[in-house]
Each structure stands twice: as structure tokens, then as C-alpha cells.
Design an enzyme around this catalytic site. Structure first.
Site, short mmCIF file in Angstrom:
data_model
loop_
_atom_site.label_atom_id
_atom_site.label_comp_id
_atom_site.label_asym_id
_atom_site.label_seq_id
_atom_site.Cartn_x
_atom_site.Cartn_y
_atom_site.Cartn_z
N THR A 117 -5.14 6.20 0.38
CA THR A 117 -6.40 6.09 1.14
C THR A 117 -6.33 4.97 2.17
O THR A 117 -7.11 4.95 3.11
CB THR A 117 -7.61 5.83 0.21
N GLY A 118 -5.41 4.02 2.00
CA GLY A 118 -5.23 2.97 3.01
C GLY A 118 -4.60 3.55 4.26
O GLY A 118 -3.98 4.62 4.23
N ARG A 162 -18.78 8.21 0.97
CA ARG A 162 -19.76 7.22 0.54
C ARG A 162 -21.00 7.29 1.43
O ARG A 162 -20.95 7.74 2.57
CB ARG A 162 -19.15 5.82 0.56
N LEU A 185 -6.09 -4.79 -5.67
CA LEU A 185 -7.15 -3.92 -5.13
C LEU A 185 -6.74 -2.45 -5.17
O LEU A 185 -7.56 -1.58 -4.82
CB LEU A 185 -7.46 -4.30 -3.68
N THR A 232 -3.15 4.64 -11.59
CA THR A 232 -3.18 3.52 -10.66
C THR A 232 -3.93 2.34 -11.27
O THR A 232 -3.48 1.19 -11.18
CB THR A 232 -3.85 3.93 -9.34
N ARG A 286 5.37 -13.24 -15.21
CA ARG A 286 6.73 -13.73 -14.92
C ARG A 286 6.70 -14.89 -13.93
O ARG A 286 7.44 -15.86 -14.07
CB ARG A 286 7.58 -12.58 -14.36
N TYR A 316 -12.08 7.08 -12.74
CA TYR A 316 -12.29 5.80 -12.06
C TYR A 316 -13.00 4.80 -12.96
O TYR A 316 -12.53 3.67 -13.16
CB TYR A 316 -13.08 6.03 -10.77
N ASP A 339 0.85 -1.20 0.00
CA ASP A 339 0.00 0.00 0.00
C ASP A 339 0.88 1.24 0.00
O ASP A 339 1.98 1.22 0.56
CB ASP A 339 -0.91 0.02 1.24
#
Length: 309
Positions: A36-37, A185, A72, A91, A105, A144, A32
């Protein structure tokens, strides 16, 4: 014991997934960049000898030996992905290229966490995987929506051209503990506003619908999808039970014993009016998977979490 990489592993969904994968007896590498994490989401896992935390941005190559990859990494709420839209697209797209290259790979199986946003503002209801969507390619949400759509394209082309073992899931609205209180949200907004005693902000007339799945149901679907054979997806993972925004607001008010009032504001640009998954394919391909946790049950745990903050 598998070696599993989870990009975006310190995020809301990623942290729950890391927990589950460790519980199932795997080595887990959590990657990460903390856009936002948050470290507090996974700090309780740091003492586990089979858990490794790496600060890294998925838009840069990463080299490791792995058996499986859950991709993710990407801000998922409008407030965060619109803050730096160019970075959001990079991203989704460059991150997918880097992780697909790693999977190619190492011959790892890789799962892409796509989204119901690939359907845009749908004119087909409920949405099934064969629907191509109704997306504005130049709107505020496009970084997005189109980033995730392009990532799906890349996954399918790496599969067809390079025989990479891929899985694609389309995640519908998910809620639960470790959501960011500032992510904009609807579930976190309503709960935080109700707990603070402020007005509950409803966009539009409040009759637009969403379907909400609890985080544990989603993680179960992700793990089953990764374990599935001869099935690439995409597959919808969501709760087919629909709620209007007014119904959700009234339920939150009741469960928090809040005296907050409902206020109505203009609907944001390109905000979908209906969102409901058809999960027939998930039931068929993922051993009968379907959400089992009712909205009221999940809200109890989510409200408890936000109170603890």
C-alpha cells in the site's frame, strides 16, 4: 545522530514520520514492500544523504544495526487489509516477531504502531487504554483487529521476558496529504467523491461517529512517545473531538464547493458505531501532547493534495 528504521516508511503515516526524523537530524532507513506504500510518497527524500530506501517485506527477517525502530508495516484501510487477510495477519504477527527479534539483538528501542481497532465496536465510550475491547475474532475485520492485538501481546511479552525496550501507541483515525485516494477511508472517500461531483456515500444512517487527527499531530505524538522514559504504553493518540459522518460530509461539501448529494447504503459488518479516544494518559506522559490542528485546517491541506492528483 541516531540510526532509525521505519517499517512501512513509504506509506501515508510512514512517509511523514521519515520526513520528521530526518528534520530532527537522524539517519533513516525506510523499509516498504509497496503493498500500500508508494514511492512517490518518499521520492523527494531520496537525495538526502541520511535517507536510505529498502524494498523488503517485514514478514522476512531483516538484519541491520539500528538505535530505534518504528514498526508501521501493515495495510490499515479495510479495502486493503481485507484484500489478502492472511497476509494482513502475517504482517502484523510475523512482522512484529521479526522486528522484536531485531530490537532484542541490537538493543534498540522499538515502537509498535497499534490501532484504535483493538477496541473493536466499543461498548465503553470514550475509549481508554484500560478497556479490553469488543472484537469479533472471526469477522471480516478480524485479520487486522486481532493481528494488531496479537502484536501488542508479543511486544509486552518480549518486554517482560527479554527486557526489550518497547513502546505501544494506539492510533485513532488520521488524515492528511499522501492518503491514497482509493483507500476506502471516510475522509479520502468523501473528498474524492465531492471533487468528482459524484454522490457522497454514507454507510448506515450517518450518525456513527469518528474523531479525526491531522497527520502532523500524530507524528508529534509518535516522536514524543519514542523519547519517553519509563513508559511502555499502550497510549491512545487521537483527537477527542467527535464528528458524525453526516457532519463530516457536509463540511467536505462546503469546503470543496461541491454539488454532490448524500446517499445512504448499508453499514458494513462489524463497523464501529462510536470511536473517540480518551487522551488523558497521553497528556500526562507525553509532555502535555494533544492535537492542535482543527479539522477545518487539516482538510484545507488534504483537499489541496487530492486536487493536485
Amino acid at each position: 545522530m541516531k540510526q532509525i528504521l521505519v517499517t512501512g516508511g513509504a506509506g501515508f503515516i510512514g512517509s511523514h514520520l521519515c520526513e520528521r526524523l530526518l528534520k530532527d537530524g537522524n539517519n533513516v532507513i525506510c523499509m516498504d514492500n509497496y503493498f500500500t506504500g508508494r514511492k512517490q510518497n518518499i521520492v523527494h527524500l531520496l537525495d538526502n544523504p541520511y535517507f536510505e530506501l529498502v524494498r523488503h517485506d517485514v514478514t522476512f527477517p531483516y538484519y541491520v544495526e539500528v538505535d530505534e525502530i518504528y514498526n508501521l508495516a501493515c495495510p490499515a484501510s479495510p479495502i486493503h487489509y481485507q484484500f489478502d487477510p492472511v497476509s494482513t495477519t502475517k504482517t502484523s504477527v510475523i512482522g512484529a516477531i521479526n522486528m522484536l527479534g531485531l530490537a532484542k539483538r541490537t538493543k534498540a528501542r522499538i515502537l509498535q504502531a497499534s490501532t484504535s481497532e483493538v477496541y473493536g465496536d466499543p461498548i465503553v465510550h470514550p475509549q481508554e487504554e484500560s478497556y479490553w475491547g469488543n472484537v469479533n475474532p472471526i469477522g471480516l475485520r478480524s485479520c487486522y483487529d486481532e493481528g494488531k492485538r496479537c502484536a501488542e501481546t508479543l511486544f509486552m511479552d518480549y518486554h517482560r521476558q527479554n527486557k526489550v525496550d518497547i513502546k505501544i501507541i494506539r492510533i485513532f483515525n488520521t488524515y492528511g496529504p499522501r492518503m491514497r485516494p482509493d483507500d476506502g477511508r471516510v475522509v479520502s472517500n468523501f473528498i474524492m467523491q465531492a471533487l468528482k461531483g459524484g454522490d457522497i456515500t454514507i454507510y448506515g444512517d450517518g450518525m456513527q461517529t469518528r474523531s479525526f487527527q491531522y497527520i502532523d499531530d500524530l507524528v508529534e505524538g509518535m516522536v514524543r512517545m519514542m523519547a519517553s522514559e519509563d513508559f511502555t504504553g499502550p497510549v491512545n493518540l487521537g483527537n477527542p473531538r467527535e464528528f458524525t459522518m453526516i457532519e463530516l460530509a457536509e463540511l467536505v461539501l462546503k469546503m470543496t464547493n461541491s454539488s454532490s448529494k448524500l446517499i445512504f447504503t448499508p453499514l458494513p459488518s462489524d463497523d464501529p458505531k462510536q470511536r473517540k479516544p480518551n487522551i488523558s494518559l497521553a497528556k500526562e506522559k507525553l509532555n502535555g501532547w494533544e492535537p492542535t490542528i482543527r479539522l477545518e485546517e487539516g482538510l484545507v491541506e488534504t483537499i489541496k493534495y487530492f486536487k493536485s492528483l
